[in-house]
Design a protein around this motif. Structure first.
Motif, mmCIF file in Angstrom:
data_model
loop_
_atom_site.group_PDB
_atom_site.id
_atom_site.type_symbol
_atom_site.label_atom_id
_atom_site.label_comp_id
_atom_site.label_asym_id
_atom_site.label_seq_id
_atom_site.Cartn_x
_atom_site.Cartn_y
_atom_site.Cartn_z
ATOM 1 N N PRO A 81 7.063 52.430 49.607
ATOM 2 C CA PRO A 81 5.774 52.226 50.159
ATOM 3 C C PRO A 81 5.332 51.199 50.892
ATOM 4 N N SER A 82 4.249 51.233 51.704
ATOM 5 C CA SER A 82 4.057 49.997 52.573
ATOM 6 C C SER A 82 2.870 49.144 51.576
ATOM 7 N N SER A 84 -0.366 48.934 52.230
ATOM 8 C CA SER A 84 -1.460 49.763 52.169
ATOM 9 C C SER A 84 -1.303 50.783 51.172
ATOM 10 N N ILE A 85 -0.329 51.647 51.069
ATOM 11 C CA ILE A 85 -0.012 52.420 50.068
ATOM 12 C C ILE A 85 0.127 51.916 48.828
ATOM 13 N N LYS A 86 0.610 50.646 48.573
ATOM 14 C CA LYS A 86 0.657 50.045 47.154
ATOM 15 C C LYS A 86 -0.731 49.753 46.824
ATOM 16 N N LEU A 88 -3.304 51.442 47.484
ATOM 17 C CA LEU A 88 -3.786 52.835 47.130
ATOM 18 C C LEU A 88 -3.436 53.379 45.910
ATOM 19 N N PHE A 137 4.068 60.857 46.420
ATOM 20 C CA PHE A 137 2.868 59.928 46.244
ATOM 21 C C PHE A 137 1.617 60.376 46.355
ATOM 22 N N GLN A 138 1.482 61.421 46.853
ATOM 23 C CA GLN A 138 0.120 62.051 47.051
ATOM 24 C C GLN A 138 -0.305 62.719 45.829
ATOM 25 N N ILE A 141 -1.233 59.660 43.471
ATOM 26 C CA ILE A 141 -2.567 59.177 43.743
ATOM 27 C C ILE A 141 -3.687 60.036 43.562
ATOM 28 N N TYR A 448 -6.478 46.869 47.434
ATOM 29 C CA TYR A 448 -6.154 47.447 48.636
ATOM 30 C C TYR A 448 -5.848 46.372 49.573
#
Length: 537
Positions: A81-82, A84-86, A88, A137-138, A141, A448
Motif C-alpha cells: 500500500p502507498s 495514502s492507503i496506509k 486510510l 484492503f477494501q 478498511i 492520513y
C-alpha cells in the motif's frame, strides 16, 4: 491552594488544598479508606478493570496497525500500500468513531452506562471478525470503519461509569488510569506482531487481528456484574437503587453511613437542579461563560492529545525510523515494543500523583517538556539527514523516549480523567462526545497526512509540531485550571463560581434558591394530591 480561574480571572474561592490522609465530601473531611480491606469496594474495583479495557482496545489497534505495516507478509498481501492507503488503514477507524458520536450520549444516558459498553463491544467483535477474514484492503478498511463505530459507543459510556461509581477518594486515580491502559493493549499488540513476524504466511497478520476481539469479549462477559452508575439511577427516577449502589460500593452496604448520605443528597439535589434548569442540550456548552470555558478545554484536550507529534510514532513509527536509517523490520518492532512498555510504566506511575501534584502543574510540565524534547528530536533528525552519522539516528530514538516520558506525565491519563470530571452530569455524556470528536478529527487528519508528509518532506515536517507545541503551552497556561481535591458535584464551582448549579449542604446561593423552589413545587404538588384524594373519598 484556594481560588480558581476562568479565562484569567478569579471567579470564586474554592479550597483545593490537599490534606494528606483525608478526602472531602460536601465541605467535610473524612479519613481515607483502604480499598484492599473492604471486600465490596475491592470486588467492584476488580470488575472495573474490565471497563477500562475499552481504552486498551484502542491502544491495541494503534500498535497493531504499526506492527502490521512493518510485516512484509501484510504489505505483500495488501499489494504494498502507498502512503495514502496506509493513512486510510488507520484513519478510517476514526471516521467511523465520528459517525457514531451523535448517537453515543443517547445510548449512555438513555439505556445506561453498562448498555453503552455492551453495545459498543458487540459491534467491535463483529468488526474484528470482518477484519480478520479480509481478502483485500477494501474489506479491511470497511471492517475498521465499524471497529471505530463500536469504539466510540463504548468510549462514550465507560469513563462515565468509572467516574460516577468510584469512591470519592479514588476517583481521580481511577479515571486517570482509564486512558493509560491504552498502553496495555499497545504492548500486547506490539510484541504479538513481533512474534508473528516469524510466521511465513498471512496468519502473521490475521492472528493479531483475531486477538483484538478478546477485550470486547471480556467486557460483555463481566460488565453486568458491575453496579450501574448511581447518578444514572437518580436521573431515571430510581433514587432507591442509587442509594443502594452508593452504600454497596462506598460503605460496605451501610446506607446510613455519613459519606453515603452526603453523596446521595448532593447527587439527588444537584441533578434535580440541573433538570429544573433544563441544561441538557448539545448547545448547552455554548450558553454560559463557565460552559464555554469547559468547551475550550474539551476541544483543546482532544486536539492537543493527538496533534503534539505523538501521532508520528503512535501510528507511523516505521516511517520515522526509516528516515533515520533503521529499516530492519525486526529492529523496528523491538523499538516499538520497548517504547510501549516505557509508556505504560510512566503513564501508570503518574496516575498516582494526580492528587498530590494537581492537574494544572502536570499539564504544564508535560507540555513544556514535550516542546523542548521535540525541538531536540527535530535537530537530531536534521543532523542525521545531513551527515548520515549513526549516532544522530540513535539520538532521535533516545529523544522519542524522552518525549513520551513527558507526554505521559499528563496527556495520556488526564485526557479522560480531567475532561470527564469538569462536566456536570446533565451534559457529561455530550461533553465527552465533543472531546472525543476532536480526538477523532485530529487522528483522522494525522493518520492520513503524516505518512504523506513524511514521504515528501521528511524531518522538515517536525518543525510544524515544534511551533504547535509552543502554542499548546501558552494555551494550557491560560485556560487549564486546578480541580484537585474537589468532590465531583462541586467541581462546577471552579467554572461557574457563584452561578454554579449545585445542591446539597454545601450548595451555592443560586443552588439553594433553585433547591428551595423545587421543594416548594414538590410540596404544593403533594398538597394538591392529598386534597384530590380527600375530595374523591
Amino acid at each position: 491552594m484556594a481560588g480558581t480561574y476562568v479565562q484569567g480571572e478569579t471567579v470564586s474561592t474554592v479550597d483545593t488544598s490537599f490534606k494528606k490522609g483525608y478526602f472531602r465530601v460536601a465541605g467535610k473531611s473524612f479519613e481515607n479508606v483502604s480499598w484492599l480491606k473492604l471486600p465490596k469496594l475491592r470486588s467492584t474495583y476488580f470488575l472495573l478493570f474490565f471497563v477500562i479495557l475499552t481504552s486498551a482496545t484502542n491502544g491495541y489497534d494503534g500498535s497493531m496497525v504499526n506492527g502490521l505495516l512493518s510485516l512484509e507478509q501484510f504489505k505483500e498481501y495488501m499489494h504494498n500500500p502507498s502512503g495514502s492507503i496506509k493513512g486510510l488503514f488507520s484513519g478510517i477507524m476514526f471516521l467511523g468513531s465520528l459517525v457514531a458520536l451523535p448517537i453515543t450520549p443517547y445510548i449512555a444516558d438513555g439505556l445506561g452506562r453498562r448498555w453503552g459498553i455492551c453495545i459498543g463491544s458487540t459491534i467491535m467483535i463483529l468488526a474484528v471478525v470482518l477484519q480478520s477474514a479480509s481478502v483485500n484492503f477494501q474489506m479491511f478498511i470497511a471492517a475498521r470503519f465499524f471497529l471505530g463505530f463500536g469504539v466510540a459507543i463504548a468510549h462514550g459510556a465507560a469513563p462515565l461509569l468509572i467516574t460516577e461509581l468510584c469512591h470519592p477518594q479514588h476517583r481521580a486515580i481511577f479515571t486517570t488510569i482509564y486512558n493509560t491502559t491504552w498502553y496495555i493493549g499497545s504492548i500486547i499488540a506490539a510484541w504479538l506482531t513481533y512474534g508473528t513476524n516469524r510466521v511465513p504466511n498471512e496468519w502473521s497478520w490475521r492472528i493479531p487481528s483475531i486477538v483484538q476481539a478478546l477485550p470486547s469479549i471480556l467486557q460483555i462477559t463481566c460488565v453486568w456484574f458491575i453496579p450501574e452508575s448511581p447518578r444514572w439511577y437518580v436521573s431515571r427516577g430510581q433514587p432507591e437503587k442509587a442509594l443502594s449502589v452508593l452504600a454497596h460500593v462506598h460503605a460496605e452496604g451501610d446506607a446510613n453511613n455519613e459519606v453515603v448520605q452526603l453523596e446521595y443528597e448532593e447527587i439527588k439535589e444537584t441533578l434535580a437542579i440541573e433538570k429544573e434548569a433544563e441544561q441538557t442540550g448539545w448547545l448547552e456548552l455554548f450558553k454560559t461563560r463557565g460552559n464555554r470555558h469547559r468547551l475550550l478545554i474539551l476541544v483543546s484536550a482532544g486536539l492537543f492529545s493527538q496533534w503534539s507529534g505523538n501521532g508520528l510514532v503512535s501510528y507511523y513509527i516505521t516511517g520515522v525510523l526509516d528516515s533515520i536509517g533503521i529499516t530492519d523490520p525486526d529492529m523496528q518492532l523491538k523499538i516499538n515494543g520497548c517504547l510501549n512498555i516505557w509508556n505504560c510504566v510512566v503513564a501508570t506511575t503518574m496516575c498516582f500523583f494526580v492528587e498530590k501534584f494537581g492537574r494544572r502543574p502536570l499539564f504544564l510540565i508535560s507540555t513544556g517538556g514535550m516542546m523542548v524534547s521535540f525541538v531536540i528530536w527535530t535537530i537530531c533528525s536534521e543532523r542525521f539527514n545531513a551527515t548520515k552519522v549513526e549516532a544522530n539516528g540513535s539520538a532521535v530514538v533516545f529523544m522519542i523516549f524522552v518525549y513520551y516520558g513527558f507526554y505521559n506525565a499528563a496527556w495520556s491519563g488526564l485526557l479522560v480523567g480531567y475532561t470527564v470530571e469538569i462536566l456536570p452530569f446533565s451534559i457529561r455524556a455530550k461533553g465527552m462526545c465533543y472531546m472525543f470528536a476532536f480526538v477523532d478529527i485530529a487522528l483522522f487528519f494525522n493518520t492520513y497526512v503524516n505518512p504523506i508528509a513524511l514521504d515528501h518532506i521528511g524531518w522538515k515536517y517536525y518543525i510544524v509540531y515544534c511551533a504547535w507545541l509552543a502554542f499548546e503551552l501558552v494555551f494550557v497556561y491560560f485556560f487549564y485550571i486546578e480541580t484537585r481535591n474537589t468532590p465531583l458535584e462541586e467541581i462546577c464551582k471552579h467554572f461557574d463560581g457563584d452561578a454554579a448549579l449545585f445542591g446539597g449542604s454545601n450548595a451555592t446561593e443560586k443552588g439553594r434558591i433553585l433547591q428551595n423552589e423545587i421543594h416548594e413545587k414538590e410540596h404544593k404538588a403533594a398538597t394538591h394530591e392529598v386534597r384530590e384524594e380527600n375530595v374523591s373519598s
